[in-house]
Design a protein around this motif. Structure first.
Motif, mmCIF file in Angstrom:
data_model
loop_
_atom_site.group_PDB
_atom_site.id
_atom_site.type_symbol
_atom_site.label_atom_id
_atom_site.label_comp_id
_atom_site.label_asym_id
_atom_site.label_seq_id
_atom_site.Cartn_x
_atom_site.Cartn_y
_atom_site.Cartn_z
ATOM 1 N N UNK A 69 0.830 -1.215 0.000
ATOM 2 C CA UNK A 69 0.000 0.000 0.000
ATOM 3 C C UNK A 69 0.860 1.258 0.000
ATOM 4 N N UNK A 70 1.961 1.222 0.742
ATOM 5 C CA UNK A 70 2.871 2.381 0.766
ATOM 6 C C UNK A 70 3.412 2.648 -0.636
ATOM 7 N N UNK A 71 3.824 1.603 -1.326
ATOM 8 C CA UNK A 71 4.334 1.774 -2.684
ATOM 9 C C UNK A 71 3.242 2.249 -3.627
ATOM 10 N N UNK A 72 2.077 1.663 -3.515
ATOM 11 C CA UNK A 72 0.964 2.024 -4.389
ATOM 12 C C UNK A 72 0.575 3.496 -4.211
ATOM 13 N N UNK A 73 0.637 3.981 -2.982
ATOM 14 C CA UNK A 73 0.273 5.375 -2.683
ATOM 15 C C UNK A 73 1.140 6.364 -3.453
ATOM 16 N N UNK A 87 9.070 9.399 -4.778
ATOM 17 C CA UNK A 87 9.329 9.357 -3.334
ATOM 18 C C UNK A 87 9.220 10.755 -2.730
ATOM 19 N N UNK A 88 9.860 11.730 -3.357
ATOM 20 C CA UNK A 88 9.824 13.096 -2.820
ATOM 21 C C UNK A 88 8.411 13.667 -2.844
ATOM 22 N N UNK A 89 7.685 13.435 -3.914
ATOM 23 C CA UNK A 89 6.295 13.895 -3.989
ATOM 24 C C UNK A 89 5.464 13.250 -2.890
ATOM 25 N N UNK A 90 5.648 11.949 -2.689
ATOM 26 C CA UNK A 90 4.906 11.243 -1.638
ATOM 27 C C UNK A 90 5.216 11.825 -0.265
ATOM 28 N N UNK A 91 6.477 12.104 0.003
ATOM 29 C CA UNK A 91 6.854 12.669 1.305
ATOM 30 C C UNK A 91 6.180 14.022 1.526
ATOM 31 N N UNK A 92 6.110 14.847 0.488
ATOM 32 C CA UNK A 92 5.430 16.135 0.607
ATOM 33 C C UNK A 92 3.937 15.936 0.855
#
Length: 115
Positions: A69-73, A87-92
């Motif tokens: 789920x983390x990867x899919x998000x 990864x950077x977009x997800x962190x933001x």
């Protein structure tokens, strides 16, 4: 039997990191985090590399479906992995403090570059 539910609470340190490091330094730290979690041969965060390095985040007890789920998000291109930009977009996206203050920080950085 009750369904298994896992909740991991994270404290959002990203806004204070930006104040301390500046926008450029903060992005550098996000890139360092990506490097820690990625599969060195593929240059991506894969399911296997995330699971293998989960202890670095204190998440070694997470279930496989939670890693998926983390990867899919964050997977924007549908390849099942995260590249550095994803990864950077997800962190933001996962940081309420960054989302609330992003316009202010971007403008501050633009003003700094223009000087």
């Amino acid at each position: 039997m009750a369904a298994y539910e896992s909740a991991v609470d994270f404290e959002d340190y990203f806004p204070s990191m930006i104040v301390r490091l500046g926008a450029e330094g903060f992005i550098g730290e996000l890139c360092n985090g990506f490097q820690l979690l990625m599969d060195c041969e593929k240059g991506l965060i894969t399911f296997e590399s995330l699971k293998r390095n989960s202890f670095l985040l204190g998440l070694q007890d997470m279930a496989d479906d939670e890693f998926a789920c983390m990867l899919q998000e964050g997977d924007l291109d549908g390849d099942g992995n995260l590249n550095q930009l994803e990864f950077c977009i997800l962190m933001f996206r996962l940081s309420p403090g960054l989302m609330d203050g992003s316009k202010q920080w971007v403008q501050s950085e633009v003003d700094h570059v223009m000087i």
